[in-house]
Each structure stands twice: as structure tokens, then as C-alpha cells.
Design an enzyme around this catalytic site. Structure first.
Site, PDB file in Angstrom:
ATOM      1  CB  SER A  98      -0.912   0.011   1.232  1.00 24.18           C
ATOM      2  OG  SER A  98      -0.130   0.003   2.425  1.00 24.18           O
TER       3      SER A  98
ATOM      4  CG  HIS B  56      -2.930  -1.160  -2.837  1.00 26.17           C
ATOM      5  ND1 HIS B  56      -3.210   0.169  -2.618  1.00 26.17           N
ATOM      6  CD2 HIS B  56      -3.068  -1.775  -1.626  1.00 26.17           C
ATOM      7  CE1 HIS B  56      -3.496   0.355  -1.355  1.00 26.17           C
ATOM      8  NE2 HIS B  56      -3.418  -0.809  -0.729  1.00 26.17           N
TER       9      HIS B  56
ATOM     10  CD  GLU C 213      -4.198   2.649  -5.397  1.00 24.80           C
ATOM     11  OE1 GLU C 213      -4.469   3.853  -5.313  1.00 24.80           O
ATOM     12  OE2 GLU C 213      -3.412   2.064  -4.614  1.00 24.80           O
TER      13      GLU C 213
ATOM     14  CG  ASN D 148      -3.183   4.751   1.011  1.00 23.08           C
ATOM     15  OD1 ASN D 148      -4.233   4.901   1.628  1.00 23.08           O
ATOM     16  ND2 ASN D 148      -2.595   3.576   0.909  1.00 23.08           N
TER      17      ASN D 148
END
Length: 507
Positions: A121, A142, A154, A192
């Protein structure tokens, strides 16, 4: 339709690995689950079979379907048992040395055309693959927890990743019922990275004494439409998860001010006050329910003073109509009378700055946030300055609460709460586009599915005006003198000439 990968391995049987194994088996792959901890893979398999059994009991699937999925899930004890797999997905601890060591071992086990994928991540895919003889066979894949419910994944290309591999992984993600988004190998990838603005700016607001945790949460839920306020969200994810991510992305971007973490979360993490799972975070929890302090009621004012509105107020015509609807006595002279509430509605500036620049009496001046159309919000936000009289504050609170809509009164802040949080979100998203980390379309998809925002960050900018967002940022940078608020060139250019942020034509 032929499944993209018929035999896959999932290394790591924690919640993430278990979720990936579940959706892969349900998609039709033969799944081989392994974990270094003895018994962990078998426990994960048992949990999944139990979960499918509950779906049978609820009538959502039949017994034949549950049996078929269960038959596609296997556990193995050693890496050598994965030699036949087409794809190996790693979901182990988030440590670079551990991931590099695992993939170095796997490279000598699986066949040459097998694909290696990391569920990292926050670590660099390029760095993870640096120890491999053939880093072109490694990509980021991800997922988000809980995997079956979070429908975005992702797909990340490292510097040496074969592009065709990412195309195949995206196809497989669709077969698993997920939506793939393509990202470059940068800190935080898309979700993120884009999520840095929401929590960090809310923390700055609280650290300045502008408002408390509950008030900030209420404002962002009711004005913007977020499902959870930032402090509710951090309590849910827990600071032992979210604070290290804040620090990691900040450090990986060489202390970029836009991603600056907060001493508030660092201190709470050190003290173990990490969130709901321990019963105490930004809120206390009793039987799983947050103990939220009650809102202060609106004051009762016998003699309501008249209201004068600054000629520079944003949405001035709408503000006048709102005051009429609330039954206010409105002054229309060039300057306010000595008895009037002086109302300003700046974008990005604080009330103090506006009072000084417009030569208004600060004791009678109060601000209202009008970035968002009043009719589209469930809450109004007023801001005092350090000199605002208590009677003026109370009268303004009473006036704007007359129709029953919730009102929050905060201390002076450049950009109130909503303006500064929304502008920060839009600015970071714009810079993701500026860096070419992903396409604007994939950015919007990733954020709405991965973070649950009511709108994608670029759509937020379009809805409330790229020019307005740009003005908020420029003015906040003036108020705070902080490069954190410098506008991304991508936003500055589009905002300056009034272009959409979501409908982008390459030239």
C-alpha cells in the site's frame, strides 16, 4: 469467458490475503493460500468456508455454489508448492526487506512466465523488484480492506515492469468483479496519496484552535456530504494504521508541505489512544458507540440588530436572499450603522484580514462560509474574529438558526473549515494529475470507490468552481504564509482560464 489466471497463489493469510483469495476463488481461479505462520492458511480457509455457508443459510447462494468455491481453495505449506501457479500475489507485512526476500525466493520457484504481484500500500514497487533478476515480471496489485466490499484495485507499474503485465492484471481484476485503475509507482499511488488532504487539514484546523473534533466532523458531513468526518474516519481506521501512512508519504516526498502530518496524531499514537478498537480515540466509545458532545444551542435574542453585508462577499445575491428569508432587517448603505451586524463572506481569507482590508469595525464583524450554495447544505458555518463582541456572535447565531438549520460558530480561520479542506483535497488531486501519476478519470474512480467521498476531488473542484478553489488557495497562502497551500500548476492554469478539471483533453 476464459479466466485470466487459472492457478494463483496468495502468500499471506491475514484479512487482506483472505479477501483476495475469496474473490479469486469466486471468479473461477484455483487458489493456493500460504502463510509462514503455522495454521494460519488453514484457519483462513475454514473462515471462508464458514462465510460461504452463512450465505447459503441466508439464501444468497446455493449449496452447490458454496461447494464449488470451497473446492477451488487450497492451502499449501511451502513456497515450492507454488511452482505451477500463473500468478503469485503477496500480502505479507508492509516491510521492504520482507517483501524483497519473499520475491527473491519465489523467483527461483515459479516458472519464467509466471507473474509476481505485490499488494503493497505504501512501498515502492520498483524498490521491491530491485532484488529480482527479472523485475519486469513484478507489478503492484493493491486491494483495499475489506477486499470483497472495496471494489477498486490499483495496478502499479514499477520502472522496469512489462506494460503488458499491467494490462493482464487489470483484466483479471475485472473478472474478480473489481474496478482497476492504473497508477505510476509513486508514494501512496492514487488513493492513499489523494487522501492526504482530508485528515491532515482537519488536524491543522483543530491544532489552530478553530474548532473541536466533533464540530469539524459535523461541518464536513453536513456541508460537503462526507459519510464520516475526518476524526470519525481516523477512529475507525485507527491511528496505528493511519499515522504511519501520513509519515511515510510525507517522508517519501522529501517533506512536501502538502502532506505534513500532525503532532496531534503522533502524540495520541504514542499514548495508545488510537481509535474505536481500543475504546478511545478522538471520541470515547461505550459498547461501540461514540460519545459525541452535544451541540451548543442557538441563543435567544430579544432585539435582533440589522445586518449589513460586505460588497465583496461571495454569493452576495444569494446571501441577501437568505437574509430576507430569515426575516433579517438589511442595511444597504455604503457602510454599516453602529448597531449593525457586519457580515463578510470571504474565500480563503480570515475574518480579521477582511475587516482590516475593508476598514470594518472588527467588534461587529462576523464571517459566513458561502463557498457552497446554502440550499445544498445541511449546516451554516459562522466565524468570529478575536475582537467580535459576544452579543454580535450570539445574534448572528440566532439569526442564521431561525429556520431550524444547524449552525456552527467557529474561531477565525483562513478558509473556515469546508473551504480549506475541500481546496486542499482538490489541490492534491490536481497535482497527482500534474505529475502524471494517473489519468483524471482513474483518479476520480479510485477516490470515490476507495475513499467513499461524495464526489471525486476533481468533480468537487468543478462543482464549486476551479476559480473559487484557486482563490481560496491563493488567499490561504497569504494568510498562513505556508507553501502547503501553493496551488498546483495543473489547477492554477485551469482555474485561471475557467477550464473543467474532470473533462480534460490532451494536446
Amino acid at each position: 469467458m476464459k479466466i485470466q489466471y487459472s492457478n494463483i497463489a496468495v502468500v499471506g493469510a491475514g484479512a487482506m490475503g483472505r479477501g483476495i483469495a475469496q474473490i479469486a476463488a469466486q471468479a473461477g481461479s484455483q487458489v493456493f493460500l500460504m502463510d509462514a505462520n503455522p495454521g494460519a492458511a488453514d484457519a483462513a480457509k475454514a473462515a471462508l468456508n464458514e462465510q460461504w455457508g452463512k450465505l447459503v443459510a441466508k439464501g444468497r447462494i446455493d449449496e452447490a455454489q458454496a461447494a464449488a468455491w470451497g473446492a477451488q481453495l487450497h492451502t499449501v505449506q511451502a513456497l515450492g508448492d507454488l511452482a505451477h501457479c500463473d500468478l503469485v500475489i503477496e500480502a505479507i507485512v508492509e516491510r521492504l526487506d520482507a517483501k524483497q526476500g519473499l520475491f527473491s525466493q519465489l523467483e527461483s520457484v515459479v516458472r519464467e512466465n509466471a507473474v509476481l504481484a505485490t499488494n503493497t500500500s505504501s512501498l515502492s514497487v520498483t524498490a521491491i523488484g530491485a532484488a529480482l533478476k527479472h523485475p519486469e515480471r513484478l507489478a503492484g496489485f493493491h486491494f483495499f480492506n475489506p477486499v470483497p466490499l472495496m471494489k477498486v484495485v490499483e495496478v502499479i507499474a514499477g520502472l522496469k515492469t512489462n506494460p503488458a503485465l499491467c494490462t493482464d492484471l487489470a483484466s483479471y481484476a475485472r473478472q474478480m468483479g473489481h474496478t482497476p485503475v492504473q497508477a505510476q509507482d509513486t508514494p501512496g499511488f492514487i488513493v492513499n496519496h489523494a487522501g492526504r488532504g482530508y485528515g491532515t487539514e482537519a488536524l491543522r484546523i483543530v491544532s489552530e484552535g478553530v474548532a473541536d473534533f466533533a464540530t469539524v466532523d459535523r461541518i464536513l458531513r453536513d456541508q460537503v456530504g462526507f459519510k464520516l468526518g475526518p476524526f470519525e474516519l481516523m477512529d475507525l481506521t485507527a491511528l496505528d494504521v493511519s499515522h504511519p501512512v501520513m509519515e511515510s508519504i510525507y517522508r517519501q516526498y522529501y517533506d512536501e508541505p502538502r502532506y505534513r502530518p500532525s503532532v496531534i496524531t503522533a502524540q495520541r499514537l504514542a499514548g495508545g489512544v488510537v481509535g474505536k478498537k481500543v475504546g478511545e480515540g478522538f471520541y470515547r466509545y461505550v459498547d461501540g458507540a461514540a460519545q459525541v458532545p452535544a451541540e451548543p444551542p442557538a441563543h435567544v435574542v430579544a432585539d435582533m440588530p440589522p445586518v449589513w453585508v460586505s460588497p465583496r462577499a461571495s454569493r452576495r445575491a444569494e446571501l441577501y436572499q437568505l437574509l430576507k428569508d430569515l426575516g433579517a432587517s438589511i442595511e444597504t448603505g455604503q457602510s454599516p450603522s453602529p448597531a449593525a451586524i457586519t457580515l463578510v463572506a470571504p474565500l480563503g481569507f480570515d475574518v480579521t484580514t477582511v475587516a482590516v482590508v475593508e476598514r470594518l469595525d472588527p467588534a461587529r464583524t462576523i464571517g459566513i462560509d458561502m463557498l457552497i450554495d446554502d440550499a445544498a447544505t445541511k449546516r451554516r458555518v459562522l466565524a468570529t474574529n478575536p475582537a467580535t463582541r459576544i452579543d454580535i456572535r450570539n445574534a448572528a447565531h440566532a439569526l442564521f438558526a431561525r429556520d431550524g438549520k444547524a449552525v456552527s460558530v467557529i474561531r477565525d480561520s483562513g478558509g473556515f473549515v469546508t473551504q480549506r479542506v475541500v481546496a486542499t483535497i482538490v489541490n492534491i488531486a490536481s497535482d497527482i494529475c500534474q505529475q502524471g501519476i494517473c489519468s483524471p478519470k482513474d483518479l476520480e474512480t479510485a477516490v470515490t470507490l476507495g475513499l467513499g467521498y461524495p464526489l471525486g476531488p476533481l468533480a468537487m473542484g468543478d462543482r464549486w468552481g476551479p476559480t473559487n478553489i484557486l482563490e481560496v488557495l491563493f488567499n490561504m497562502q497569504t494568510v498562513y504564509g505556508d507553501t502547503r497551500y501553493r496551488p498546483s500548476p495543473w489547477l492554477r492554469r485551469r482555474g485561471a482560464i475557467g477550464l473543467s478539471l474532470t473533462h480534460v483533453e490532451e494536446n
